[in-house]
Design a protein around this motif. Structure first.
Motif, PDB file in Angstrom:
ATOM      1  N   GLY A   1      52.052  29.798  41.745  1.00 48.68           N
ATOM      2  CA  GLY A   1      51.021  30.797  41.445  1.00 48.68           C
ATOM      3  C   GLY A   1      49.888  30.228  40.620  1.00 48.68           C
ATOM      4  N   THR A   2      50.215  29.323  39.691  1.00 52.69           N
ATOM      5  CA  THR A   2      49.177  28.693  38.879  1.00 52.69           C
ATOM      6  C   THR A   2      48.244  27.853  39.739  1.00 52.69           C
ATOM      7  OG1 THR A   2      50.602  28.640  36.918  1.00 52.69           O
ATOM      8  CG2 THR A   2      48.760  27.086  36.971  1.00 52.69           C
ATOM      9  N   LEU A   3      48.819  27.070  40.647  1.00 52.99           N
ATOM     10  CA  LEU A   3      47.998  26.224  41.513  1.00 52.99           C
ATOM     11  C   LEU A   3      47.089  27.078  42.385  1.00 52.99           C
ATOM     12  CD1 LEU A   3      50.579  23.477  42.530  1.00 52.99           C
ATOM     13  CD2 LEU A   3      48.802  23.354  40.783  1.00 52.99           C
ATOM     14  N   ARG A   4      47.594  28.185  42.880  1.00 51.61           N
ATOM     15  CA  ARG A   4      46.740  29.109  43.642  1.00 51.61           C
ATOM     16  C   ARG A   4      45.641  29.694  42.758  1.00 51.61           C
ATOM     17  NH1 ARG A   4      49.055  32.966  48.276  1.00 51.61           N
ATOM     18  NH2 ARG A   4      49.653  31.347  49.757  1.00 51.61           N
ATOM     19  N   GLY A   5      46.007  29.994  41.507  1.00 51.74           N
ATOM     20  CA  GLY A   5      45.032  30.585  40.588  1.00 51.74           C
ATOM     21  C   GLY A   5      43.876  29.666  40.257  1.00 51.74           C
ATOM     22  N   LEU A   6      44.029  28.367  40.514  1.00 54.04           N
ATOM     23  CA  LEU A   6      42.985  27.391  40.228  1.00 54.04           C
ATOM     24  C   LEU A   6      42.171  27.011  41.461  1.00 54.04           C
ATOM     25  CD1 LEU A   6      45.073  24.948  37.986  1.00 54.04           C
ATOM     26  CD2 LEU A   6      43.445  26.686  37.215  1.00 54.04           C
ATOM     27  N   ALA A   7      42.664  27.325  42.645  1.00 54.38           N
ATOM     28  CA  ALA A   7      42.066  26.816  43.876  1.00 54.38           C
ATOM     29  C   ALA A   7      40.936  27.699  44.390  1.00 54.38           C
ATOM     30  CB  ALA A   7      43.141  26.689  44.956  1.00 54.38           C
ATOM     31  N   ASP A   8      39.981  27.052  45.081  1.00 49.30           N
ATOM     32  CA  ASP A   8      38.964  27.790  45.831  1.00 49.30           C
ATOM     33  C   ASP A   8      39.528  28.259  47.165  1.00 49.30           C
ATOM     34  OD1 ASP A   8      36.975  27.243  43.905  1.00 49.30           O
ATOM     35  OD2 ASP A   8      36.394  25.380  44.896  1.00 49.30           O
ATOM     36  N   ALA A   9      40.350  27.411  47.767  1.00 51.69           N
ATOM     37  CA  ALA A   9      40.921  27.739  49.079  1.00 51.69           C
ATOM     38  C   ALA A   9      42.304  27.128  49.210  1.00 51.69           C
ATOM     39  CB  ALA A   9      40.018  27.238  50.205  1.00 51.69           C
TER      40      ALA A   9
ATOM     41  N   ARG B   1      39.042  32.508  33.711  1.00 47.05           N
ATOM     42  CA  ARG B   1      38.911  31.091  34.076  1.00 47.05           C
ATOM     43  C   ARG B   1      38.158  30.953  35.403  1.00 47.05           C
ATOM     44  NH1 ARG B   1      41.987  26.557  32.425  1.00 47.05           N
ATOM     45  NH2 ARG B   1      43.223  27.988  31.162  1.00 47.05           N
ATOM     46  N   ARG B   2      38.498  31.793  36.373  1.00 49.34           N
ATOM     47  CA  ARG B   2      37.838  31.719  37.671  1.00 49.34           C
ATOM     48  C   ARG B   2      36.371  32.138  37.560  1.00 49.34           C
ATOM     49  NH1 ARG B   2      41.098  30.833  42.055  1.00 49.34           N
ATOM     50  NH2 ARG B   2      39.440  31.608  43.416  1.00 49.34           N
ATOM     51  N   ALA B   3      36.101  33.171  36.791  1.00 52.60           N
ATOM     52  CA  ALA B   3      34.711  33.613  36.623  1.00 52.60           C
ATOM     53  C   ALA B   3      33.871  32.522  35.979  1.00 52.60           C
ATOM     54  CB  ALA B   3      34.664  34.897  35.803  1.00 52.60           C
ATOM     55  N   ALA B   4      34.422  31.858  34.964  1.00 46.50           N
ATOM     56  CA  ALA B   4      33.683  30.792  34.271  1.00 46.50           C
ATOM     57  C   ALA B   4      33.401  29.613  35.197  1.00 46.50           C
ATOM     58  CB  ALA B   4      34.465  30.331  33.049  1.00 46.50           C
TER      59      ALA B   4
ATOM     60  N   GLY C   1      35.492  33.060  43.133  1.00 44.80           N
ATOM     61  CA  GLY C   1      35.786  34.443  43.449  1.00 44.80           C
ATOM     62  C   GLY C   1      37.071  34.889  42.790  1.00 44.80           C
ATOM     63  N   PRO C   2      37.452  36.144  43.002  1.00 47.49           N
ATOM     64  CA  PRO C   2      38.640  36.685  42.317  1.00 47.49           C
ATOM     65  C   PRO C   2      39.954  36.066  42.760  1.00 47.49           C
ATOM     66  CG  PRO C   2      37.788  38.251  43.926  1.00 47.49           C
ATOM     67  CD  PRO C   2      36.779  37.161  43.825  1.00 47.49           C
ATOM     68  N   ALA C   3      39.985  35.485  43.949  1.00 42.09           N
ATOM     69  CA  ALA C   3      41.205  34.870  44.490  1.00 42.09           C
ATOM     70  C   ALA C   3      40.789  33.781  45.471  1.00 42.09           C
ATOM     71  CB  ALA C   3      42.065  35.925  45.198  1.00 42.09           C
ATOM     72  N   PRO C   4      41.675  32.838  45.740  1.00 46.37           N
ATOM     73  CA  PRO C   4      41.325  31.810  46.720  1.00 46.37           C
ATOM     74  C   PRO C   4      41.289  32.367  48.136  1.00 46.37           C
ATOM     75  CG  PRO C   4      43.602  31.562  46.045  1.00 46.37           C
ATOM     76  CD  PRO C   4      43.015  32.616  45.157  1.00 46.37           C
ATOM     77  N   ALA C   5      40.449  31.776  48.958  1.00 49.00           N
ATOM     78  CA  ALA C   5      40.487  32.078  50.385  1.00 49.00           C
ATOM     79  C   ALA C   5      41.697  31.374  50.995  1.00 49.00           C
ATOM     80  CB  ALA C   5      39.205  31.600  51.057  1.00 49.00           C
ATOM     81  N   ILE C   6      42.283  31.975  52.005  1.00 47.76           N
ATOM     82  CA  ILE C   6      43.311  31.311  52.793  1.00 47.76           C
ATOM     83  C   ILE C   6      42.633  30.741  54.037  1.00 47.76           C
ATOM     84  CG2 ILE C   6      45.508  31.517  53.999  1.00 47.76           C
ATOM     85  CD1 ILE C   6      45.778  32.031  51.031  1.00 47.76           C
ATOM     86  N   ALA C   7      42.818  29.449  54.284  1.00 49.81           N
ATOM     87  CA  ALA C   7      42.251  28.788  55.456  1.00 49.81           C
ATOM     88  C   ALA C   7      43.395  28.334  56.345  1.00 49.81           C
ATOM     89  CB  ALA C   7      41.379  27.609  55.037  1.00 49.81           C
ATOM     90  N   VAL C   8      43.545  28.963  57.498  1.00 51.42           N
ATOM     91  CA  VAL C   8      44.657  28.699  58.404  1.00 51.42           C
ATOM     92  C   VAL C   8      44.218  27.684  59.456  1.00 51.42           C
ATOM     93  CG1 VAL C   8      46.328  29.711  60.010  1.00 51.42           C
ATOM     94  CG2 VAL C   8      45.474  31.062  58.068  1.00 51.42           C
TER      95      VAL C   8
END
Length: 254
Positions: free
Chosen positions: A69-77, A102-105, A109-116
């Motif tokens: 979850g932390t790694l997702r919380g840091l990612a753009d995608a 952290r993401r706003a700074a 965006g509020p969450a990472p995009a998922i790229a399939v």
């Protein structure tokens, strides 16, 4: 949770309960990276299995999922293969208050995009991953993908990104295409075939690998599949965390 041990300080053994903020600091993407940075997050049993009966949950742990979850919380995608989406029942990434400031700074965006990643686009575009994402889901494919499936995806509101001249995706082009959309902090969660493609293309910058204290036997895939490299690529240990026999390691390309 045992303290994260930088390899430069191997004597630091004090027990410490790390907050999500501290984990986010420990796993932060490198400052001033020249271009996109692609990291992978995978789990492996002691005998090299990346999954058990088709899923990774059986060899994971609560702490592994916390770092996930932390790694997702840091990612753009988050870049993931279509087969993993189907097997693991992927849903849209969610916004988490712990990472909001952290993401706003960071201008994220509020969450990472998922790229399939999918050559055939054989995906159910009515699923929440495509129909109800907080951040629009992307599909990466090749120029030779079936036109009717591209139309079906676009009709469902999915952005289709062409990242290859043939039917499939070229890993380096996929990374560039995401970076061109401002998605430079990249995380791949596999599966093994996709990770193998990134490794073979020489575009993987970092591997976050959980070593699970389990044995599975059987014929499960390793964390990376596909043709072997002519010369093994060397990575350097950046940090390691231990809890209940699980080792949470981080390696960076030399």
């Amino acid at each position: 949770m045992r303290r994260l041990l930088p390899v430069t300080d191997p004597t630091a053994t004090e027990d410490h309960e790390w907050s999500l903020d501290e984990l986010a600091d420990a796993y932060a993407y490198p400052d001033g990276a020249d271009g996109p940075w692609l990291r992978a997050n995978m789990v492996s049993s002691l005998d090299g299995a990346a999954q058990h009966e088709g899923r990774s949950q059986a060899i994971s742990s609560d702490t592994d999922m916390r770092i996930f979850g932390t790694l997702r919380g840091l990612a753009d995608a988050v870049v993931v293969g279509a087969e993993t989406v189907r097997l693991e029942g992927y849903r849209p990434a969610r916004a988490r208050e712990a990472f909001a400031a952290r993401r706003a700074a960071a201008g994220q965006g509020p969450a990472p995009a998922i790229a399939v990643v999918s050559a055939s686009l054989g995906l159910d575009f009515s699923l929440p991953l495509f129909a109800e994402p907080l951040v629009p889901t992307l599909v990466l494919t090749g120029a030779g993908a079936p036109p009717d499936r591209i139309r079906e995806a676009e009709k469902a509101g999915v952005e289709v990104v062409i990242a290859g001249d043939g039917p499939g995706v070229e890993p380096a082009r996929a990374v560039r295409a995401l970076a061109e959309r401002g998605l430079t902090r990249l995380l791949t969660e596999g599966g093994p075939r996709l990770l193998g493609q990134f490794v073979a293309a020489g575009v993987l910058d970092e591997l976050c690998l959980t070593l699970s204290p389990t044995l599975t036997a059987g014929d499960a895939q390793r964390i990376a599949g596909g043709p072997a490299l002519a010369v093994p690529e060397r990575f350097a240990l950046a940090s390691v965390l231990e809890e209940a026999g699980f080792l949470f390691t981080r390696y960076r390309r030399i």
